[in-house]
Design an enzyme around this catalytic site. Structure first.
Site, PDB file in Angstrom:
ATOM      1  N   GLY A  10       0.785  -1.220   0.000  1.00 17.25           N
ATOM      2  CA  GLY A  10       0.000   0.000   0.000  1.00 17.25           C
ATOM      3  C   GLY A  10       0.821   1.276   0.000  1.00 17.25           C
ATOM      4  O   GLY A  10       2.032   1.273   0.240  1.00 17.25           O
ATOM      5  N   MET A  11       0.133   2.380  -0.239  1.00 15.49           N
ATOM      6  CA  MET A  11       0.744   3.706  -0.342  1.00 15.49           C
ATOM      7  C   MET A  11       1.419   4.128   0.955  1.00 15.49           C
ATOM      8  O   MET A  11       2.574   4.572   0.959  1.00 15.49           O
ATOM      9  CB  MET A  11      -0.343   4.715  -0.720  1.00 15.49           C
ATOM     10  N   LEU A  12       0.733   3.990   2.075  1.00 17.67           N
ATOM     11  CA  LEU A  12       1.282   4.452   3.345  1.00 17.67           C
ATOM     12  C   LEU A  12       2.484   3.625   3.766  1.00 17.67           C
ATOM     13  O   LEU A  12       3.504   4.180   4.198  1.00 17.67           O
ATOM     14  CB  LEU A  12       0.207   4.402   4.427  1.00 17.67           C
ATOM     15  N   ASP A  36       0.540 -12.958   5.678  1.00 16.72           N
ATOM     16  CA  ASP A  36      -0.909 -12.839   5.796  1.00 16.72           C
ATOM     17  C   ASP A  36      -1.220 -12.756   7.290  1.00 16.72           C
ATOM     18  O   ASP A  36      -1.052 -13.736   8.024  1.00 16.72           O
ATOM     19  CB  ASP A  36      -1.588 -14.046   5.162  1.00 16.72           C
ATOM     20  N   TYR A 125     -17.254  -0.933   7.471  1.00 14.51           N
ATOM     21  CA  TYR A 125     -15.822  -0.663   7.526  1.00 14.51           C
ATOM     22  C   TYR A 125     -15.444  -0.046   8.866  1.00 14.51           C
ATOM     23  O   TYR A 125     -14.481  -0.479   9.517  1.00 14.51           O
ATOM     24  CB  TYR A 125     -15.438   0.271   6.376  1.00 14.51           C
ATOM     25  N   LYS A 129     -12.904  -1.566  11.763  1.00 16.62           N
ATOM     26  CA  LYS A 129     -11.717  -0.825  12.210  1.00 16.62           C
ATOM     27  C   LYS A 129     -11.776  -0.554  13.709  1.00 16.62           C
ATOM     28  O   LYS A 129     -10.743  -0.567  14.394  1.00 16.62           O
ATOM     29  CB  LYS A 129     -11.586   0.484  11.428  1.00 16.62           C
TER      30      LYS A 129
END
Length: 284
Positions: A10-12, A36, A125, A129
């Site tokens: 991912g981007m972050l 995983d 979502y 979270k």
């Protein structure tokens, strides 16, 4: 200090790994193919073999709308897997910094949500979270909520606006949702500093200062492109019905840690990277 970064696809995570690598400290960045997090045995093996001093968890289910019909799968990644990672880190004496979201709130508050505000997610979502947050906190770890993230990698609102500016005469953008656009490189620096700090475990917010709407952010992107900002037209969120409800107020107060710079200053600093004129920036 030895570091482990998850969610390396991912981007972050890419910005976090880069931020650490430029210091010369060893960092192991693993994507889902390499680790995983749903596999408890694999998590124990990696942490036991690599023995990191800190783990920054950037992995997660991020498909907000898809979570509405696949909540158990999202929960497995955003909740159950976080519990496993937090348990393993606690036993190993490793500091875990887990990245969460503004979507744990319903967006009805008049102003920014402080770190100790009572969560009340309005979509699947957000619920998953929140489960991850609680799991991390139960095991004495760190949670950093962020919002409206953009960067040079992956799909995000800023890059989408850049593409639309080149292909459409006008663009309709939501103007009744407030938030704090946050550059992923700035957040990466924030996460690393927290992991190195003497601050106690708990909830922290990692977002840029100031506020705007999606419409305001789009106008700023158009201006930086040299395009006419008036090509961006304000519309209500009801113009774009989505399966998952979005909070109208995504503002997060930063009271427990050093704040990140103003969103507009960050966007201007990020622009050479976003516009692909310069390589990835090193944030001081």
């Amino acid at each position: 200090m030895r570091w482990l970064v998850t969610g390396a696809d991912g981007m972050l995570a890419a910005d976090v790994a880069h931020r650490i690598a430029v210091t010369g400290e060893p960092v192991l960045a693993l994507g889902r193919a390499e680790l995983d997090l749903r596999d408890a045995g694999a998590v124990r093996d990696v942490v036991g073999a690599y023995r990191p001093r800190a783990v920054i968890n950037c992995a997660g289910w991020t498909a907000v709308d898809l979570a509405e019909t696949r909540e158990p799968e999202a929960l497995e990644i955003n909740g159950t897997a976080v519990r496993t990672l937090a348990e393993v880190c606690e036993r190993a004496g490793t500091r875990l910094v887990h990245v969460s979201t503004d979507y744990v709130f319903d967006g009805t508050a008049a102003g920014p949500y402080p770190e100790d505000a009572e969560p009340c997610p309005v979509n699947a979502y957000g619920r998953t979270k929140l489960a991850g947050e609680r799991a991390a906190l139960e095991h004495g770890q760190y949670v950093v909520r962020t919002a409206w993230l953009y960067g040079s990698g992956g799909t995000n609102f800023v890059r989408t606006m850049m593409e639309l500016a080149a292909t459409r005469p006008t663009v309709d953008v939501v103007d009744d949702q407030r938030g704090q656009p946050t550059w992923s490189a700035d957040l990466a620096d924030h996460l690393v500093r927290l992991a190195q700090s003497d601050l106690p475990p708990g909830v922290y917010h990692g977002v840029s200062a100031g506020e705007t709407t999606w419409y305001g952010l789009a106008r700023e992107v158009f201006a930086l492109l040299g395009a006419d900002p008036d090509r961006v037209r304000p519309v209500p969120a009801t113009a774009f019905p989505r399966p998952a409800r979005r909070p109208a107020n995504s503002l997060l107060a930063t009271t427990r840690s050093e704040p990140i710079r103003h969103w507009r200053d960050a966007l201007h600093a990020a622009w050479p990277v976003l516009d692909r004129r310069e390589p990835r920036c090193d944030v001081a």
